[in-house]
Design a protein around this motif. Structure first.
Motif, mmCIF file in Angstrom:
data_model
loop_
_atom_site.group_PDB
_atom_site.id
_atom_site.type_symbol
_atom_site.label_atom_id
_atom_site.label_comp_id
_atom_site.label_asym_id
_atom_site.label_seq_id
_atom_site.Cartn_x
_atom_site.Cartn_y
_atom_site.Cartn_z
ATOM 1 N N LEU A 15 11.299 -27.035 -4.119
ATOM 2 C CA LEU A 15 10.359 -25.932 -3.882
ATOM 3 C C LEU A 15 9.478 -26.231 -2.671
ATOM 4 O O LEU A 15 9.187 -25.343 -1.876
ATOM 5 C CB LEU A 15 9.478 -25.705 -5.112
ATOM 6 N N PHE A 16 9.048 -27.478 -2.553
ATOM 7 C CA PHE A 16 8.190 -27.891 -1.438
ATOM 8 C C PHE A 16 8.451 -29.354 -1.121
ATOM 9 O O PHE A 16 8.614 -30.152 -2.051
ATOM 10 C CB PHE A 16 6.695 -27.752 -1.822
ATOM 11 N N GLY A 17 8.499 -29.695 0.159
ATOM 12 C CA GLY A 17 8.415 -31.112 0.534
ATOM 13 C C GLY A 17 9.667 -31.800 1.034
ATOM 14 O O GLY A 17 9.629 -33.017 1.258
ATOM 15 N N GLU A 18 10.811 -31.070 1.233
ATOM 16 C CA GLU A 18 12.002 -31.769 1.742
ATOM 17 C C GLU A 18 11.734 -32.420 3.097
ATOM 18 O O GLU A 18 10.830 -32.011 3.824
ATOM 19 C CB GLU A 18 13.243 -30.866 1.823
ATOM 20 N N HIS A 19 12.516 -33.366 3.412
ATOM 21 C CA HIS A 19 12.425 -34.191 4.633
ATOM 22 C C HIS A 19 11.196 -35.113 4.626
ATOM 23 O O HIS A 19 11.364 -36.325 4.767
ATOM 24 C CB HIS A 19 12.483 -33.364 5.920
ATOM 25 N N HIS A 141 24.169 -39.488 2.294
ATOM 26 C CA HIS A 141 22.990 -39.186 3.110
ATOM 27 C C HIS A 141 22.544 -40.294 4.030
ATOM 28 O O HIS A 141 21.739 -40.048 4.903
ATOM 29 C CB HIS A 141 21.773 -38.940 2.199
ATOM 30 N N GLY A 142 22.919 -41.524 3.751
ATOM 31 C CA GLY A 142 22.366 -42.616 4.543
ATOM 32 C C GLY A 142 21.039 -43.096 3.988
ATOM 33 O O GLY A 142 20.951 -44.169 3.429
ATOM 34 N N LEU A 187 25.466 -30.273 6.781
ATOM 35 C CA LEU A 187 25.419 -31.577 6.123
ATOM 36 C C LEU A 187 24.014 -32.168 6.204
ATOM 37 O O LEU A 187 23.467 -32.346 7.291
ATOM 38 C CB LEU A 187 26.428 -32.531 6.762
ATOM 39 N N THR A 188 23.475 -32.463 5.028
ATOM 40 C CA THR A 188 22.128 -33.032 4.954
ATOM 41 C C THR A 188 22.017 -34.300 5.790
ATOM 42 O O THR A 188 21.010 -34.540 6.451
ATOM 43 C CB THR A 188 21.815 -33.351 3.479
ATOM 44 N N LYS A 189 23.082 -35.087 5.764
ATOM 45 C CA LYS A 189 23.078 -36.356 6.485
ATOM 46 C C LYS A 189 22.761 -36.149 7.977
ATOM 47 O O LYS A 189 22.019 -36.925 8.581
ATOM 48 C CB LYS A 189 24.482 -36.961 6.331
ATOM 49 N N ILE A 190 23.302 -35.083 8.550
ATOM 50 C CA ILE A 190 23.085 -34.849 9.987
ATOM 51 C C ILE A 190 21.633 -34.436 10.233
ATOM 52 O O ILE A 190 20.965 -34.966 11.127
ATOM 53 C CB ILE A 190 24.089 -33.800 10.511
ATOM 54 N N ALA A 191 21.121 -33.500 9.420
ATOM 55 C CA ALA A 191 19.722 -33.073 9.585
ATOM 56 C C ALA A 191 18.776 -34.258 9.385
ATOM 57 O O ALA A 191 17.833 -34.459 10.156
ATOM 58 C CB ALA A 191 19.397 -31.954 8.600
ATOM 59 N N VAL A 192 19.045 -35.067 8.355
ATOM 60 C CA VAL A 192 18.173 -36.221 8.073
ATOM 61 C C VAL A 192 18.220 -37.208 9.250
ATOM 62 O O VAL A 192 17.189 -37.740 9.672
ATOM 63 C CB VAL A 192 18.592 -36.898 6.735
#
Ligand code: PMV
Length: 309
Positions: A15-19, A141-142, A187-192
């Motif tokens: 809901l809030f706070g990713e990354h 994800h790394g 892919l989350t891994k790339i954004a992260v």
């Protein structure tokens, strides 16, 4: 001999706070039971075979790449149970969209762990399920924060800070959000990884943005606990502005966010890794159908309405 054991696990939304959660700030996430991963175990003649209905893959665990997520979660779980040799077929099927910010990887892992626990009649607590799934999140994800495996294994709303025991919170007044898929996998891994490079290049700016996201999460938690749900829409907008600053939004997300707001959503933001995948929009009862219909008309490939309670 047992004939068949199945277990399921839900998807999730942050809901809030990713990354910012990867960098030690808090985040709030809730399970989404409208989408599920299911693992079914049946006897097999020789060795362990894993079939994925979604991808059509069928792999023998002995021959699988050690980093293959399905093989990895199976190996880890059998090792945790001290089982050295097994003859079984694991069939995995998931309605949690892949690479879409809804925690598909963790949902599949949790379903496999629970199915194996059922098959071997082992009592397994949520913490152990979460820890095993986290090992596989690391392959996806790394540098995962651990929020996905936690909320999915515990199957309840969580206030999560990396490395700390989970905290649950109460929802004073139920509220609904629309979840809409842009149809663009990401892919989350790339954004992260990109966020990490941005943070390395401009640490002070990123740290300040992460602090602001952390402050939004605290305000959102208080609003949810006190029933001040009218504050959540504006807080979503503020969170989205900061996600845009760290460059994890996308034209598709921005377009659907604008559509949701024009149709009456009180606020909206991307969920999970971003760059594509899903967004959520805060809605009151009088706007739920108009917002869902507007998102569908604007090209959302899947629209789910979920109530947080
Ligand atoms: O894209 P998802 O559903 O796997 O969520 C990722 C959430 C991040 O905060 C971006 C990464 C993490 O490990 O917490």
């Amino acid at each position: 001999m047992r004939e068949r054991v199945s277990a399921s696990a839900p998807g999730k939304i942050i809901l809030f706070g990713e990354h910012a959660v990867v960098y030690g700030r808090p985040a709030i996430a809730v399970p989404v039971s409208h989408v599920q991963a299911t693992a079914t175990i049946t006897p097999h003649e020789h060795g362990v075979i894993i079939r994925s209905i979604n991808t059509g893959e069928s792999i023998a665990i002995e021959a699988a790449d050690p980093d293959h997520p399905l093989a990895a979660i199976t190996r880890l779980t059998l090792a945790a149970f001290n089982i050295r040799s097994a003859d079984l077929a694991i069939t995995v099927e998931s309605s949690v969209p892949i690479a879409a910010g809804l925690g598909s990887g963790a949902a599949v892992s949790v379903a496999v762990v629970r199915a194996l626990a059922g098959w071997y009649q082992r009592a397994i607590d949520a913490e152990t399920v979460s820890r095993l799934a986290y090992e596989v999140e690391r392959l996806h994800h790394g540098t995962p924060s651990g929020i996905d495996n936690t909320v999915i294994a515990y199957h309840r709303p969580v206030y999560f800070v990396r490395g700390q025991p989970i905290q649950t919170f109460s929802v004073a007044r139920p509220f609904s959000v629309v979840i809409a898929n842009t149809g663009r996998p990401s892919l989350t891994k790339i954004a992260v990884g990109d966020v990490r490079r941005g943070w390395e290049a401009q640490r002070e700016r990123y740290e300040a943005w992460f602090d602001q996201i952390g402050a939004i999460v605290q305000q959102a938690r208080s609003a949810i606990e006190s029933g001040a749900v009218e504050q959540l829409g504006p807080l979503m907008d503020q969170n989205q502005a900061l996600l845009r600053n760290i460059d994890v939004s996308s034209p598709e997300l921005e377009h659907l966010i604008a559509v949701a707001k024009r149709a009456g959503a009180a606020g909206a933001k991307l969920v999970g890794g971003g760059r594509g995948g899903n967004l959520i929009a805060m809605i009151d009862a009088s706007h739920r159908d108009t917002v869902a219909a507007a998102l569908q008309a604007a090209g959302a490939t899947q629209v789910i309405i979920t109530t947080v309670q």
